[in-house]
Enzyme design. Structure first.
Site, short mmCIF file in Angstrom:
data_model
loop_
_atom_site.label_atom_id
_atom_site.label_comp_id
_atom_site.label_asym_id
_atom_site.label_seq_id
_atom_site.Cartn_x
_atom_site.Cartn_y
_atom_site.Cartn_z
N GLY A 165 0.81 -1.22 0.00
CA GLY A 165 0.00 0.00 0.00
C GLY A 165 0.84 1.26 0.00
N CYS A 166 1.96 1.21 0.70
CA CYS A 166 2.85 2.39 0.79
C CYS A 166 3.48 2.70 -0.57
CB CYS A 166 3.93 2.15 1.83
SG CYS A 166 3.24 1.87 3.48
N THR A 167 3.80 1.65 -1.32
CA THR A 167 4.36 1.84 -2.65
C THR A 167 3.31 2.44 -3.58
OG1 THR A 167 5.95 0.04 -2.36
CG2 THR A 167 5.40 0.66 -4.63
#
Length: 196
Positions: A72-74
């Site tokens: 999700g962070c990517t």
């Protein structure tokens, strides 16, 4: 006498708990219209990034995320990367903030070709100023770049929250639930467009 000593220790423990709870509740009460806290940290290149350099000149997006090189962070970082021209055109500067180190951030930035700074909040102090929940404890992620595997270690993991600070230095948008990380930049663009 022993009973009194135990009672004093118990009362001190309760008091310490209440003080900690009060300060975390106060920090978590940061809401739209409140003055944004000033902050600074080292960015992915090791230079000091200061919010005071941008207040009054730009809208500032401060997006907190759990960890470099995770799913999700990517996606969230890629969204900000891909929308960078639109964001800059709307007078918006973006900073990603996590508990990762400067070295982890440099790796993540290179891997994803990110075009905005990532700030190393290795002790969780910036997250605390914004009332963003975070946990302490060593964690690691294995990532690959140019055929080489790297282990990225961090000691603070932050929840995914996004703030937009207006040019007046006040909170314009607070997102304490970012259900679709890939769309975060688009939500920010809409909020700034409405406020302009």
């Amino acid at each position: 006498m022993l009973w009194n000593s135990r009672r004093v220790v118990w009362l001190l423990a309760v008091l310490a708990c209440c003080v900690g709870l009060h300060s975390s509740l106060r920090a978590a009460d940061l809401k739209v219209g409140d003055a944004a806290p000033e902050f600074e940290a080292q960015d992915d290149s090791g230079k000091t990034w200061k919010s005071s350099d941008y207040v009054g000149k730009k809208f500032i997006v401060v997006y907190f995320y759990p960890a470099d090189c995770t799913g999700g962070c990517t996606k969230q970082a890629q969204g900000y990367r891909d929308d960078q021209a639109k964001l800059a055109g709307s007078d918006i500067v973006v900073v990603g903030v996590s508990g990762d180190t400067v070295g982890n951030h440099a790796f993540f930035k290179k891997k994803e070709k990110l075009n905005f700074p990532l700030l190393a909040d290795i002790d969780g102090s910036i997250a605390a100023k914004f009332g963003v929940p975070h946990t302490k404890g060593d964690k690691e992620v294995t990532a690959e770049l140019d055929g080489k595997k790297e282990i990225l270690k961090r000691s603070v993991t932050t929840q995914r929250w996004t703030y937009v600070i207006g040019k007046d230095g006040k909170i314009l948008l607070k997102r304490d639930k970012v259900d679709k990380p890939a769309d975060d930049s688009k939500v920010v663009l809409e909020a700034v467009a409405k406020a302009s």
